[in-house]
Design a protein around this motif. Sequence first.
Motif, PDB file in Angstrom:
ATOM      1  N   LYS B  40       1.313   6.847   7.222  1.00 35.66           N
ATOM      2  CA  LYS B  40       2.329   5.488   7.489  1.00 35.66           C
ATOM      3  C   LYS B  40       2.400   4.661   6.280  1.00 35.66           C
ATOM      4  O   LYS B  40       3.727   4.441   6.184  1.00 35.66           O
ATOM      5  CB  LYS B  40       1.594   4.656   8.533  1.00 35.66           C
ATOM      6  CG  LYS B  40       1.083   5.579   9.738  1.00 35.66           C
ATOM      7  CD  LYS B  40       0.221   4.827  11.066  1.00 35.66           C
ATOM      8  CE  LYS B  40      -1.248   4.164  10.525  1.00 35.66           C
ATOM      9  NZ  LYS B  40      -1.956   5.294  10.134  1.00 35.66           N
ATOM     10  N   SER B  41       1.575   4.242   5.640  1.00 36.49           N
ATOM     11  CA  SER B  41       1.698   3.563   4.523  1.00 36.49           C
ATOM     12  C   SER B  41       2.342   4.151   3.434  1.00 36.49           C
ATOM     13  O   SER B  41       3.453   3.685   2.593  1.00 36.49           O
ATOM     14  CB  SER B  41       0.259   3.061   3.886  1.00 36.49           C
ATOM     15  OG  SER B  41      -0.113   2.372   4.880  1.00 36.49           O
ATOM     16  N   THR B  42       2.327   5.532   3.451  1.00 37.35           N
ATOM     17  CA  THR B  42       3.024   6.320   2.435  1.00 37.35           C
ATOM     18  C   THR B  42       4.611   6.186   2.786  1.00 37.35           C
ATOM     19  O   THR B  42       5.411   5.915   1.867  1.00 37.35           O
ATOM     20  CB  THR B  42       2.624   7.991   2.585  1.00 37.35           C
ATOM     21  OG1 THR B  42       1.234   8.006   2.040  1.00 37.35           O
ATOM     22  CG2 THR B  42       3.577   8.716   1.554  1.00 37.35           C
ATOM     23  N   PHE B  84       3.053  -5.878   3.259  1.00 34.41           N
ATOM     24  CA  PHE B  84       2.076  -5.039   2.800  1.00 34.41           C
ATOM     25  C   PHE B  84       0.742  -4.866   3.589  1.00 34.41           C
ATOM     26  O   PHE B  84       0.382  -5.904   4.041  1.00 34.41           O
ATOM     27  CB  PHE B  84       1.608  -5.039   1.331  1.00 34.41           C
ATOM     28  CG  PHE B  84       2.607  -5.055   0.169  1.00 34.41           C
ATOM     29  CD1 PHE B  84       2.372  -3.976  -0.764  1.00 34.41           C
ATOM     30  CD2 PHE B  84       3.745  -5.498   0.109  1.00 34.41           C
ATOM     31  CE1 PHE B  84       3.353  -3.605  -1.612  1.00 34.41           C
ATOM     32  CE2 PHE B  84       4.785  -5.155  -0.743  1.00 34.41           C
ATOM     33  CZ  PHE B  84       4.417  -4.113  -1.718  1.00 34.41           C
ATOM     34  N   GLN B  85       0.260  -3.705   3.755  1.00 34.12           N
ATOM     35  CA  GLN B  85      -0.962  -3.570   4.287  1.00 34.12           C
ATOM     36  C   GLN B  85      -2.008  -4.057   3.549  1.00 34.12           C
ATOM     37  O   GLN B  85      -2.963  -4.865   3.993  1.00 34.12           O
ATOM     38  CB  GLN B  85      -1.306  -2.033   4.723  1.00 34.12           C
ATOM     39  CG  GLN B  85      -2.655  -1.706   5.025  1.00 34.12           C
ATOM     40  CD  GLN B  85      -2.925  -0.514   5.682  1.00 34.12           C
ATOM     41  OE1 GLN B  85      -2.397   0.690   5.034  1.00 34.12           O
ATOM     42  NE2 GLN B  85      -3.993  -0.138   6.256  1.00 34.12           N
ATOM     43  N   TYR B  86      -2.062  -4.176   2.321  1.00 31.30           N
ATOM     44  CA  TYR B  86      -2.764  -4.800   1.447  1.00 31.30           C
ATOM     45  C   TYR B  86      -2.080  -5.564   0.325  1.00 31.30           C
ATOM     46  O   TYR B  86      -1.904  -4.998  -0.586  1.00 31.30           O
ATOM     47  CB  TYR B  86      -3.616  -3.883   0.703  1.00 31.30           C
ATOM     48  CG  TYR B  86      -4.542  -2.969   1.709  1.00 31.30           C
ATOM     49  CD1 TYR B  86      -5.590  -3.300   2.533  1.00 31.30           C
ATOM     50  CD2 TYR B  86      -4.333  -1.515   1.665  1.00 31.30           C
ATOM     51  CE1 TYR B  86      -6.328  -2.676   3.238  1.00 31.30           C
ATOM     52  CE2 TYR B  86      -4.749  -0.812   2.574  1.00 31.30           C
ATOM     53  CZ  TYR B  86      -6.144  -1.251   3.333  1.00 31.30           C
ATOM     54  OH  TYR B  86      -6.620  -0.559   4.116  1.00 31.30           O
ATOM     55  N   LEU B 169       6.401  -3.699   8.744  1.00 32.05           N
ATOM     56  CA  LEU B 169       5.273  -4.478   8.841  1.00 32.05           C
ATOM     57  C   LEU B 169       4.185  -3.424   8.728  1.00 32.05           C
ATOM     58  O   LEU B 169       4.054  -2.792   9.988  1.00 32.05           O
ATOM     59  CB  LEU B 169       5.193  -5.271   9.951  1.00 32.05           C
ATOM     60  CG  LEU B 169       5.892  -6.509   9.993  1.00 32.05           C
ATOM     61  CD1 LEU B 169       7.396  -6.543   9.881  1.00 32.05           C
ATOM     62  CD2 LEU B 169       5.477  -7.533  11.564  1.00 32.05           C
ATOM     63  N   ASP B 170       3.495  -3.378   7.632  1.00 33.84           N
ATOM     64  CA  ASP B 170       2.335  -2.234   7.883  1.00 33.84           C
ATOM     65  C   ASP B 170       1.144  -2.799   8.192  1.00 33.84           C
ATOM     66  O   ASP B 170       0.498  -3.649   7.292  1.00 33.84           O
ATOM     67  CB  ASP B 170       2.502  -1.564   6.128  1.00 33.84           C
ATOM     68  CG  ASP B 170       1.488  -0.358   5.986  1.00 33.84           C
ATOM     69  OD1 ASP B 170       0.820   0.011   7.267  1.00 33.84           O
ATOM     70  OD2 ASP B 170       1.549   0.146   5.067  1.00 33.84           O
ATOM     71  N   GLU B 171       0.799  -2.532   9.354  1.00 31.78           N
ATOM     72  CA  GLU B 171      -0.530  -3.079   9.717  1.00 31.78           C
ATOM     73  C   GLU B 171      -0.482  -4.518   9.655  1.00 31.78           C
ATOM     74  O   GLU B 171      -1.774  -5.048   9.444  1.00 31.78           O
ATOM     75  CB  GLU B 171      -1.891  -2.600   9.368  1.00 31.78           C
ATOM     76  CG  GLU B 171      -1.713  -1.007   9.807  1.00 31.78           C
ATOM     77  CD  GLU B 171      -3.074  -0.193   9.466  1.00 31.78           C
ATOM     78  OE1 GLU B 171      -4.264  -0.967   9.493  1.00 31.78           O
ATOM     79  OE2 GLU B 171      -3.351   0.948   9.243  1.00 31.78           O
TER      80      GLU B 171
HETATM   81 MG    MG Z   1      -1.969   2.470   5.907  1.00 31.04          MG
END
Ligand code: MG
Lengths: 441, 252
Positions: B40-42, B84-86, B169-171
Amino acid sequence: MNNIHQEQISEHMERFINMFHLYDVGLNGHRHEPIAEYRRNGFELLKSEDFPSRRDEDWKYTSVTPIINQKFIEAPKANLPSQPTLDFENHAIVFNNGHLSSQLPTIEGVEILSVADALKSESYNNWINAQLQVQSGTLKNTFLRLNQAFSASGLFIKVGKNINITKPIHIQYNSISDSNQTFITHPQLFVWMEVGSNAQIIEDYSNSGSEDASYFTNVVNRIELGKNAKLVHLKLQNESFKAQAVNNTIVSQMRDSNYSHYALDLGGNIVRNNLSIRLMDSNTLSNLYGAFIGFNDQHIDNQTFIDHAMPHCQSNEMYKGILADRSRGVFNGKVLVRQDAQKTNAFQQSSSLVLSPTAVMDTKPQLEIFADDVKCSHGATIGHLDESSIFYLNSRGLSENMAKSLLKRAFISEVVDHIENEDLKELAYAKIEDKLNLMKI
Amino acid sequence: MLEIRDLVVSVEGKEILKGINLTVRPGEIHAIMGPNGSGKSTLSSVLAGKEEYEINSGSILFEGEDLLEMEVTERAHAGIFLAFQYPVEIPGVTNATFLKSAINSTRKARGLEELSPVEVLKLIREKAKMLEIDEKFLKRSLNEGFSGGEKKRNEMLQMALLDPKLGILDETDSGLDIDALRIVSDAVNQLRDPQRSFIVITHYQRLLNYIVPDFVHVLHEGRIVKTGDKSLALKLEDEGYDWVKGGAEALI
Ligand SMILES: [Mg+2]
Ligand SMILES: Nc1ncnc2c1ncn2[C@@H]1O[C@H](COP(=O)(O)OP(=O)(O)OP(=O)(O)O)[C@@H](O)[C@H]1O
C-alpha cells in the motif's frame, strides 16, 4: 648577524626580518615611543622562531607554507566608499586594509584607544604586557609574534566596572585590492572587561575589492573578562576566496564571568582559527560556537582549547560545517580539565555535512581529564543531506534547491540559534543565506 | 483523473507491486485496505515520485499526463498530495517557514500570485484552527517531537493549505483517538468536491464511517484482489483477509 646564524633562518622568516628592518629604519625620531618598543619586543621573539610545519601536532591539518611563502607587499591605501552599515544601532569602527579609517566612538565608561595610545598609559601598558604572557592553546604559534611585530593600528577597548554597553560594537575590517599582489594586515584587538561589565562585539571581515583579491589577515584578539563580566563576541569572516586568514583569540575568564564566542567562517581560501579560553577562577561559563561553509578548495581549520583549571566551570562547544566541492574542514577541540577543576561540565560537539565525494572533514576531539568528579562529553558526526527529508519537502512543492537550502540552513541553525541577541542572529543568518545561495549542490 | 495500468514495481530487486490497475475519476473516494506489507505504501510512494522504486512496467496517467515522467516537485504542483504514513521530522526548519515556502512555491507554479507573509499566516491560522492545531506548533520544528496524532493532523493541515486535486492518505487514521479521527475526517470532508479525489489507505473500517468511500479495494501481495463498495470494508473487518486471499487465486 653572522653567517652561521643566517643559515638557520628560513627564507620566509628572512623576508619578515627585512620587512621589519624597513619599518625600523623609517622610525627615525619615533624609535622610543612605547609602540615602537612593543613592536620591537615582538620582533625579537619572532626572529628567534620559525613558522610551524605540519610536523607540529597543532598544525597537522593545515600547512601554512602557502601563506608565508608569498612575497607580501604593503597593504595598499584604500579609499573605500562608505560601507553599507548594519540595520541596527551600533558603535562602528572601520579599518580599511588594516588602517583605522573611522573615528573611534565615545561611549560612557568605556575607553577606546589605539594600542599605540594605550601603551602610553602605565596601567594599560602593564595590562597589555600581562596579556601577552597568556599562552595560546596552540603550540608553535609564531603568528602571535608576527602580529605584535607588525601590527600598525591595533585597538584597545576597556569597558569600565559595571558598565553595560547596550549597542553592539561593530569592528569592520575591509580588505580592498584590485591588484593580484598579496598584501598582509595584522588586526589586533585588546578587550578588557572590568568587573560586572557587559558588551557585545562584532568582528567583521569582508572583501570589498575584486573577488580574486589575495591578502593575508593575521589577527590577534586578547580578551580578559573580569569577575561577573559578560561578553558576546561574534566573528563574521567573509574574506575573498583567494585570501588567507589566521585568527588567534585568547581569552582569560575570572570568577563568575560569561564569554560567548560565535565564529562564522564563510570566506577565505586558507582559514585557521586558534581559540583559547583560560578559566582562571570558578563559576565561569564559556560558549564556543562555530559554523563554517566551504566551497571550491576552501580550507577551514578550527582549533579550540579550553583550560579548565578551576572547579565549577561550564563550557559548551558546538561546531558545525557544510563542505562542498573540494573543500576541507578541520575541527580539533582540546579540553584540559586539571586536577583541581572538580565539578567541571564540558560539552563538545562537532558535526558536518559533507556534500561532495571530494570534500573532507577531519575531526579530532582531544579531552584530557585529571579531575574525577566532572561531566565531560564529546561527539562528532559527519553526514549527508537526508534523502527522505528532501523527498518530503519536494512532495510539498519545494524545488530541489529550496529543499536543500532549507536543510542546510537548518543544519547550521543549531549553532546560530544560540545567539541570543535577535539583531546579531539575523545578521548571522543573512550572511549564511548569502553564501548558501551561491552553493550549487 | 488517475489511471494506473499494469503497474509493476520493485525495490532492491524485489517485486512489490505485481500489476496494479486502478482508475480514479474526479470527485471519487477510493479506499485501499490490505494486510501489512502488501504494498500500500509502496503504491502511494510511487504516485508521489519516490526515487528508490523501480518501475518495471506499466503506466500512470494523471489528468492525461504521464506521471512517471514528472519530478516529485512537479507532481506536487500538478496537484498530487501524499499524507505520509510516517511523516519525516526535520529539526531546525520551523513548521511556519516550511508551510510558507510550500504554499508560495506551489501557488507560483500554478500561476497564482504569491501570498504576502501576512496573508499566508492568516491562511495557515485559519486552517490550523479548523484542525484544532495549537498555534505553538507553527513555531516548532517540522514534526520534531510531535506525537503520532499531531504529525497526522499536521499532514492534514498541509493538505488543506496546498489544495491538491488528488489527496492520498496513507494510514492517516492509524493511532488516532476518536476525537482526532473526527477532526481529520472533517478536514477531508470539507475538502471534498466534485473535482477533487482521494485515495484513503487504512486498516480500519472505522475511518470509512466518517469518510465514506465510493470504492473499497483490497491489495494483497502487490495485486488488487477485490474491489467492492463500502460494505466490503465491514466484511473485511469481521472476517479478515483470508477469504479474499483465497479469491486472489481464483482471480488469476
Ligand atoms: Mg504502509
Ligand atoms: N525501501 C525498501 N527497501 C526494501 N524493501 C521495501 C522498501 N519499501 C518497502 N519494502 C518492502 O515492500 C513490501 C511492501 O511494503 P509497504 O510499505 O508498501 O507495505 P504496506 O502495505 O504499506 O504495509 P503496512 O500496512 O505495514 O504499512 C514489504 O515487504 C516491505 O518490506
